[in-house]
Design a protein around this motif. Structure first.
Motif, PDB file in Angstrom:
ATOM      1  N   ILE A 430      11.699  19.376  50.057  1.00  0.00           N
ATOM      2  CA  ILE A 430      12.741  19.975  49.226  1.00  0.00           C
ATOM      3  C   ILE A 430      12.117  20.393  47.907  1.00  0.00           C
ATOM      4  O   ILE A 430      11.611  19.563  47.156  1.00  0.00           O
ATOM      5  CB  ILE A 430      13.889  18.978  48.971  1.00  0.00           C
ATOM      6  N   PRO A 431      12.097  21.688  47.573  1.00  0.00           N
ATOM      7  CA  PRO A 431      11.442  22.132  46.334  1.00  0.00           C
ATOM      8  C   PRO A 431      12.235  21.707  45.103  1.00  0.00           C
ATOM      9  O   PRO A 431      13.456  21.516  45.156  1.00  0.00           O
ATOM     10  CB  PRO A 431      11.424  23.663  46.487  1.00  0.00           C
ATOM     11  N   ASP A 432      11.511  21.578  44.016  1.00  0.00           N
ATOM     12  CA  ASP A 432      12.134  21.264  42.729  1.00  0.00           C
ATOM     13  C   ASP A 432      12.934  22.474  42.259  1.00  0.00           C
ATOM     14  O   ASP A 432      12.419  23.591  42.184  1.00  0.00           O
ATOM     15  CB  ASP A 432      11.055  20.904  41.714  1.00  0.00           C
ATOM     16  N   GLU A 433      14.195  22.238  41.923  1.00  0.00           N
ATOM     17  CA  GLU A 433      15.055  23.355  41.532  1.00  0.00           C
ATOM     18  C   GLU A 433      14.640  23.965  40.196  1.00  0.00           C
ATOM     19  O   GLU A 433      15.025  25.092  39.873  1.00  0.00           O
ATOM     20  CB  GLU A 433      16.500  22.892  41.455  1.00  0.00           C
ATOM     21  N   HIS A 434      13.838  23.239  39.405  1.00  0.00           N
ATOM     22  CA  HIS A 434      13.385  23.755  38.117  1.00  0.00           C
ATOM     23  C   HIS A 434      11.985  24.363  38.186  1.00  0.00           C
ATOM     24  O   HIS A 434      11.468  24.812  37.158  1.00  0.00           O
ATOM     25  CB  HIS A 434      13.391  22.634  37.071  1.00  0.00           C
ATOM     26  N   ALA A 435      11.363  24.343  39.372  1.00  0.00           N
ATOM     27  CA  ALA A 435      10.006  24.870  39.492  1.00  0.00           C
ATOM     28  C   ALA A 435      10.003  26.389  39.379  1.00  0.00           C
ATOM     29  O   ALA A 435      10.949  27.061  39.791  1.00  0.00           O
ATOM     30  CB  ALA A 435       9.390  24.439  40.818  1.00  0.00           C
ATOM     31  N   VAL A 436       8.909  26.921  38.810  1.00  0.00           N
ATOM     32  CA  VAL A 436       8.734  28.363  38.651  1.00  0.00           C
ATOM     33  C   VAL A 436       7.607  28.801  39.569  1.00  0.00           C
ATOM     34  O   VAL A 436       6.540  28.181  39.610  1.00  0.00           O
ATOM     35  CB  VAL A 436       8.411  28.726  37.187  1.00  0.00           C
ATOM     36  N   TRP A 437       7.818  29.861  40.304  1.00  0.00           N
ATOM     37  CA  TRP A 437       6.842  30.348  41.274  1.00  0.00           C
ATOM     38  C   TRP A 437       5.767  31.160  40.559  1.00  0.00           C
ATOM     39  O   TRP A 437       5.975  32.284  40.130  1.00  0.00           O
ATOM     40  CB  TRP A 437       7.564  31.192  42.323  1.00  0.00           C
ATOM     41  N   CYS A 438       4.580  30.570  40.378  1.00  0.00           N
ATOM     42  CA  CYS A 438       3.471  31.263  39.713  1.00  0.00           C
ATOM     43  C   CYS A 438       2.157  30.830  40.361  1.00  0.00           C
ATOM     44  O   CYS A 438       1.344  30.135  39.738  1.00  0.00           O
ATOM     45  CB  CYS A 438       3.456  30.987  38.220  1.00  0.00           C
ATOM     46  N   PRO A 439       1.928  31.171  41.621  1.00  0.00           N
ATOM     47  CA  PRO A 439       0.733  30.682  42.326  1.00  0.00           C
ATOM     48  C   PRO A 439      -0.572  31.187  41.745  1.00  0.00           C
ATOM     49  O   PRO A 439      -1.580  30.466  41.761  1.00  0.00           O
ATOM     50  CB  PRO A 439       0.950  31.176  43.760  1.00  0.00           C
ATOM     51  N   GLU A 440      -0.605  32.431  41.226  1.00  0.00           N
ATOM     52  CA  GLU A 440      -1.852  32.963  40.690  1.00  0.00           C
ATOM     53  C   GLU A 440      -2.327  32.160  39.485  1.00  0.00           C
ATOM     54  O   GLU A 440      -3.510  31.835  39.367  1.00  0.00           O
ATOM     55  CB  GLU A 440      -1.668  34.432  40.310  1.00  0.00           C
ATOM     56  N   GLN A 441      -1.410  31.827  38.588  1.00  0.00           N
ATOM     57  CA  GLN A 441      -1.797  31.024  37.428  1.00  0.00           C
ATOM     58  C   GLN A 441      -2.217  29.623  37.834  1.00  0.00           C
ATOM     59  O   GLN A 441      -3.163  29.060  37.286  1.00  0.00           O
ATOM     60  CB  GLN A 441      -0.642  30.965  36.425  1.00  0.00           C
ATOM     61  N   LEU A 442      -1.513  29.036  38.814  1.00  0.00           N
ATOM     62  CA  LEU A 442      -1.874  27.697  39.264  1.00  0.00           C
ATOM     63  C   LEU A 442      -3.250  27.690  39.921  1.00  0.00           C
ATOM     64  O   LEU A 442      -4.061  26.776  39.694  1.00  0.00           O
ATOM     65  CB  LEU A 442      -0.812  27.177  40.238  1.00  0.00           C
ATOM     66  N   LEU A 443      -3.528  28.710  40.725  1.00  0.00           N
ATOM     67  CA  LEU A 443      -4.845  28.778  41.355  1.00  0.00           C
ATOM     68  C   LEU A 443      -5.933  29.033  40.326  1.00  0.00           C
ATOM     69  O   LEU A 443      -7.070  28.564  40.479  1.00  0.00           O
ATOM     70  CB  LEU A 443      -4.842  29.878  42.416  1.00  0.00           C
ATOM     71  N   GLN A 444      -5.594  29.753  39.256  1.00  0.00           N
ATOM     72  CA  GLN A 444      -6.555  29.959  38.174  1.00  0.00           C
ATOM     73  C   GLN A 444      -6.874  28.641  37.479  1.00  0.00           C
ATOM     74  O   GLN A 444      -8.023  28.397  37.083  1.00  0.00           O
ATOM     75  CB  GLN A 444      -5.979  30.960  37.161  1.00  0.00           C
ATOM     76  N   ARG A 445      -5.885  27.794  37.345  1.00  0.00           N
ATOM     77  CA  ARG A 445      -6.134  26.473  36.756  1.00  0.00           C
ATOM     78  C   ARG A 445      -7.036  25.638  37.660  1.00  0.00           C
ATOM     79  O   ARG A 445      -7.897  24.890  37.186  1.00  0.00           O
ATOM     80  CB  ARG A 445      -4.806  25.752  36.525  1.00  0.00           C
ATOM     81  N   VAL A 446      -6.838  25.749  38.964  1.00  0.00           N
ATOM     82  CA  VAL A 446      -7.718  25.036  39.895  1.00  0.00           C
ATOM     83  C   VAL A 446      -9.145  25.547  39.760  1.00  0.00           C
ATOM     84  O   VAL A 446     -10.106  24.763  39.702  1.00  0.00           O
ATOM     85  CB  VAL A 446      -7.201  25.202  41.340  1.00  0.00           C
ATOM     86  N   LEU A 447      -9.310  26.862  39.690  1.00  0.00           N
ATOM     87  CA  LEU A 447     -10.633  27.458  39.566  1.00  0.00           C
ATOM     88  C   LEU A 447     -11.341  27.002  38.297  1.00  0.00           C
ATOM     89  O   LEU A 447     -12.562  26.823  38.293  1.00  0.00           O
ATOM     90  CB  LEU A 447     -10.503  28.983  39.572  1.00  0.00           C
ATOM     91  N   ALA A 448     -10.582  26.800  37.231  1.00  0.00           N
ATOM     92  CA  ALA A 448     -11.198  26.391  35.965  1.00  0.00           C
ATOM     93  C   ALA A 448     -11.945  25.075  36.086  1.00  0.00           C
ATOM     94  O   ALA A 448     -12.876  24.824  35.320  1.00  0.00           O
ATOM     95  CB  ALA A 448     -10.120  26.277  34.884  1.00  0.00           C
ATOM     96  N   HIS A 449     -11.579  24.235  37.053  1.00  0.00           N
ATOM     97  CA  HIS A 449     -12.213  22.923  37.184  1.00  0.00           C
ATOM     98  C   HIS A 449     -13.112  22.811  38.410  1.00  0.00           C
ATOM     99  O   HIS A 449     -14.168  22.176  38.335  1.00  0.00           O
ATOM    100  CB  HIS A 449     -11.146  21.829  37.239  1.00  0.00           C
ATOM    101  N   VAL A 450     -12.721  23.410  39.528  1.00  0.00           N
ATOM    102  CA  VAL A 450     -13.525  23.236  40.737  1.00  0.00           C
ATOM    103  C   VAL A 450     -14.586  24.311  40.888  1.00  0.00           C
ATOM    104  O   VAL A 450     -15.573  24.114  41.612  1.00  0.00           O
ATOM    105  CB  VAL A 450     -12.635  23.209  41.996  1.00  0.00           C
ATOM    106  N   HIS A 451     -14.409  25.473  40.252  1.00  0.00           N
ATOM    107  CA  HIS A 451     -15.441  26.497  40.096  1.00  0.00           C
ATOM    108  C   HIS A 451     -15.753  27.307  41.338  1.00  0.00           C
ATOM    109  O   HIS A 451     -16.398  28.341  41.235  1.00  0.00           O
ATOM    110  CB  HIS A 451     -16.748  25.883  39.582  1.00  0.00           C
ATOM    111  N   TYR A 452     -15.391  26.872  42.511  1.00  0.00           N
ATOM    112  CA  TYR A 452     -15.706  27.607  43.738  1.00  0.00           C
ATOM    113  C   TYR A 452     -14.432  27.813  44.542  1.00  0.00           C
ATOM    114  O   TYR A 452     -13.799  26.829  44.951  1.00  0.00           O
ATOM    115  CB  TYR A 452     -16.715  26.854  44.612  1.00  0.00           C
ATOM    116  N   LEU A 453     -14.087  29.062  44.780  1.00  0.00           N
ATOM    117  CA  LEU A 453     -12.980  29.398  45.665  1.00  0.00           C
ATOM    118  C   LEU A 453     -13.402  30.607  46.494  1.00  0.00           C
ATOM    119  O   LEU A 453     -14.123  31.476  45.999  1.00  0.00           O
ATOM    120  CB  LEU A 453     -11.707  29.715  44.866  1.00  0.00           C
ATOM    121  N   PRO A 454     -12.974  30.691  47.742  1.00  0.00           N
ATOM    122  CA  PRO A 454     -13.366  31.838  48.581  1.00  0.00           C
ATOM    123  C   PRO A 454     -12.956  33.164  47.961  1.00  0.00           C
ATOM    124  O   PRO A 454     -11.912  33.275  47.319  1.00  0.00           O
ATOM    125  CB  PRO A 454     -12.622  31.576  49.894  1.00  0.00           C
ATOM    126  N   GLU A 455     -13.777  34.176  48.164  1.00  0.00           N
ATOM    127  CA  GLU A 455     -13.543  35.462  47.511  1.00  0.00           C
ATOM    128  C   GLU A 455     -12.274  36.137  47.994  1.00  0.00           C
ATOM    129  O   GLU A 455     -11.610  36.852  47.241  1.00  0.00           O
ATOM    130  CB  GLU A 455     -14.728  36.389  47.743  1.00  0.00           C
TER     131      GLU A 455
END
Length: 770
Positions: A430-455
């Motif tokens: 069940i999704p959080d009713e207050h969540a905002v759909w922003c996958p690109e920004q979230l994936l950018q945050r992941v990239l900032a720390h893990v440094h490697y993501l498929p092209e």
């Protein structure tokens, strides 16, 4: 020509040759003989410096001898407990009495009406008879006893070695046992380098470097990381119904390491050198056949031991997770980085604690990214299932509160546990009713720390395919447990059927990507961080690399590993090609920062910059990373912040703002730049943090900013019409953790400063090698 001469003086590539004994092999024993004198006279003739440095590192990471001793003893006791307790449950418990399926005669004690635990325990003679009557159980106990004795001998040998390491820490490094926790690994490494200058640990190499230490500790790990980077290991499969699947478990990893590095048929003849046959092109097919045959035999051995290993894994999983599952059913829904991710995301020469810290910082944004996906159909179904199961569970809980005798009803506790598990699982969909759909920004945050993501994830962060591939790197804990349980069944199949077809490619990899370093031995050439021979032009090394496509590291791993190592070890002096690449990158940062507004004008108005600049800011550099991610799209569009600029220029400007907290390491202010325009740590923060902690804090944010910056540069390069690009060029950059002191040195270096010192450095290194 001078650079090539310097390179050949430092290490020699393993060229194809047909002679039975490569030149210099007979002198290998003298080459790797290590002698210490003076205050370290207890460590004479250390032949295997790989094991020595590895024990030094593990001793530090395991927090000293007392923790090592306690951990090893308790592991032995745990093994005995699991075997003994399992045998007791099988042979010494009368389950008919325990489950009340057979009445118990209490005539001699008329007041007793309930069955107690002692009533269900069989007498010792009867228990012994049942044990002797089971031949297969006796065989398993004998096998378990042999395994325990082997573990005991191994633990004793390890403890003896660690006791010597303890003495080395005290006498040679000057670190008492009670102060070990106050010293970081960088501090221990600095003392090792200083000791080498006073009392040489390595005879043929007078100047021991940080890279030498990492080569010895991570010799085999660098090979594994490189093979995963080049997709050589049989860990990725395409199944008929499941599609692309990644399978790498601890059991499979152990077998692959045994096959390639440590076993009787391994490609390494000892811990520091390859077998002579591996270095000869004429022996490649025979060696590949032998390696494939060894893999099949090892797979058959795994298949024969499969029942025992599978039973042991089931026992450990039950004893480890059953209580936690009852107490917190949602714990299996937590996510963790998979073992494959720890190889795919690992830089060359990155130690275990550095990788763990980096992935730990990326855990929260990765969790938010995975949780941002939801299926409307599953959400509707989960709401109703959760309602039905929660209603029944609520009634049962009320009944047990009203009268605790309800707990005596058969299977009532089981029903409460299962209903709680169903409710927990349903709520996860069940999704959080207050969540905002922003996958690109979230994936950018992941990239900032893990440094490697498929092209191919670029611009596709919201796709279900991207989430499915991310789930292979960031898997559920339940999936991890299931894979480990299936490992005894799947590992033999991989060794028998999937590994032999890769044997020839793996042999060629070891022959083509191995260099022999004087005083260190054979290492993976990628671990040399040699941009000239392994750089990728798509990752800012154009003009600095001579590597053909087949010798280039995938996903820019060479360039990013070099950046990480240089920032993690600020006193390390990279070779001239590496210095030129770092100087080129810093020149690009300087040019982009000059075209961007001041950092203060790049941050959006609101509580974030106020918190960043306040004296109560606890993690100002981490807040700076968040501000970059939040403002990257804003700076190019909003006219309030001055002329439009590229996101790479904005990141470069903010990256330069991290110079302030380093005090003496900071570069002088540029004309027209005001101190208030640069986000900085407050004076109270500077007083509350030690210098090492401050450097680590700022360096962590600096690495993340470098990752974002390189990613943005790569995006701009891909968008420019510069002609056809090489196939398979990655689209996501990376950079990793390190020390901000090195970055400050890079910033203070004038444009072309690295190149200006090349000739002088080559002369100094030539004198050193001579």
């Amino acid at each position: 020509m001078a650079e090539q001469a310097e390179e050949h003086r430092e290490y020699r590539r393993l060229e194809d040759c047909e002679e039975d004994s490569p030149p210099g092999e007979e002198e290998e024993e003298q080459l790797l003989l290590h002698v210490t004198e003076g205050p370290t006279d207890s460590w004479h003739h250390i032949k295997d410096l790989d094991s020595f440095f590895t024990k030094i590192y593990q001793f530090h990471q395991r927090n000293g001898f007392a923790c090592v001793l306690l951990s090893d003893v308790l592991e032995l006791v745990q093994f005995l407990f699991v075997v003994t307790f399992s045998t007791f449950l099988l042979c010494c418990v009368d389950y008919d009495v325990l489950f009340a399926t057979r009445p118990l005669n209490h005539s001699h004690v008329p007041e007793r009406a309930k069955v107690t635990l002692p009533d269900a325990v069989l007498p010792a003679p009867q228990c012994a008879r049942r044990l002797r009557g089971s031949g297969w159980l006796l065989f398993l106990l004998v096998l378990a006893g042999a395994v325990w004795l082997c573990r005991l001998v191994t633990a004793l040998r390890r403890l003896v070695g660690y006791w010597e390491i303890r003495s080395f820490y005290i006498r040679a490094l000057g670190i008492p046992a009670e102060e070990l926790c106050n010293h970081s690994w960088q501090s221990v490494q600095a003392r090792l380098l200083a000791l080498q200058r006073r009392q040489p640990l390595c005879v043929p190499r007078r100047e021991l470097t940080e890279l030498d230490i990492h080569h010895r500790i991570l010799r085999f790990r660098n090979y594994t990381v490189a093979m995963v980077n080049k997709s050589l290991l049989p860990v990725r499969f395409r199944l008929p119904l499941l599609g692309p699947v990644v399978f790498l478990t601890r059991g499979l990893q152990f077998n692959l390491e045994l096959l390639l590095f440590r076993g009787p048929a391994a490609l390494f003849q000892n811990t520091w050198s390859l077998r002579p046959q591996v270095k000869r092109a004429g022996a490649r097919r025979a060696l590949a056949r032998g390696l494939a045959r060894a893999a099949v035999l090892l797979g058959v051995a795994n298949l024969a031991l499969c029942p025992c290993v599978l039973g042991w894994r089931l026992l450990l999983a039950f004893f480890s997770y059953a209580e936690g599952l009852k107490r917190a059913p949602g714990s299996l829904g937590a996510r963790r980085w998979s073992l494959y991710a720890r190889h795919y995301l690992r830089h060359f020469n990155e130690l275990g604690h550095e990788l763990q810290a980096r992935l730990g910082r990326g855990h929260a944004p990765a969790t938010r990214y995975m949780d941002s996906f939801s299926s409307p159909l599953l959400a509707v179904l989960a709401r109703h299932i959760g309602f039905f199961a929660g209603s029944v569970l609520a009634v049962l809980i009320v009944l047990t509160v009203y009268d605790e005798d309800v707990l005596t009803v058969q299977h009532i506790l089981t029903a409460i546990t299962l209903l709680g598990l169903v409710v927990t699982v349903a709520r996860s969909f069940i999704p959080d009713e207050h969540a905002v759909w922003c996958p690109e920004q979230l994936l950018q945050r992941v990239l900032a720390h893990v440094h490697y993501l498929p092209e191919h994830w670029q611009g596709r962060a919201g796709r279900a395919e991207t989430r499915a591939e991310m789930a292979q790197l960031f898997q559920y804990k339940a999936v991890f447990i299931l894979e480990e349980l299936l490992s005894p069944l799947v590992t033999p199949l991989i060794l028998i059927f999937a590994f032999p077809p890769r044997a020839l490619d793996i042999v060629d990899f070891f022959r083509n990507f191995t260099v022999e370093v004087a005083g260190v031995g054979d290492i993976c050439s990628f671990a040399q961080l040699d941009v000239r021979h392994h750089g990728n032009p798509q990752w800012l090394s154009e003009g600095h690399t001579e590597a053909p496509p087949e010798r280039q590291a995938e996903h820019g791993k060479t360039e990013l590993s070099l950046m990480r190592f240089a920032l993690s070890n600020p006193r390390w002096r990279p070779p001239p090609p590496a210095r030129r690449f770092l100087g080129h990158l810093q020149a690009q940062v300087t040019r982009d920062a000059a075209t961007a507004p001041a950092p203060r004008h790049l941050l959006p108005e609101g509580p974030l910059p106020a918190s960043l600049l306040s004296e109560d800011s606890a993690l100002a550099p981490e807040a700076l990373v968040s501000s970059v991610l939040a403002a990257s799209g804003l700076v190019a569009r909003d006219p309030r912040f001055g002329p439009p600029c590229s996101t790479a220029s904005a990141t470069a400007s903010l990256l330069a703002s991290l110079r302030t907290p380093l005090g003496t390491c900071a570069a002088p202010e540029s004309p027209g730049e005001h101190p208030e325009d640069r986000p900085a740590l407050s004076e109270s923060r500077l007083r509350s943090l030690s210098r090492s902690a401050l450097l680590a804090e700022v360096a962590s944010a600096e690495m993340s900013l470098h990752a974002i910056y390189l990613h943005q540069l790569h995006q701009q390069q891909q968008q420019q019409p510069q002609g056809p690009q090489p196939a398979g060029a990655p689209k996501h950059p990376l950079v990793t953790t390190g020390s901000a002191a090195r970055a400050s040195q890079l910033r203070e270096m004038p444009l072309g400063g690295w190149a200006e010192e090349d000739e002088e450095e080559e002369e100094e290194e030539a004198e050193t090698m001579t």
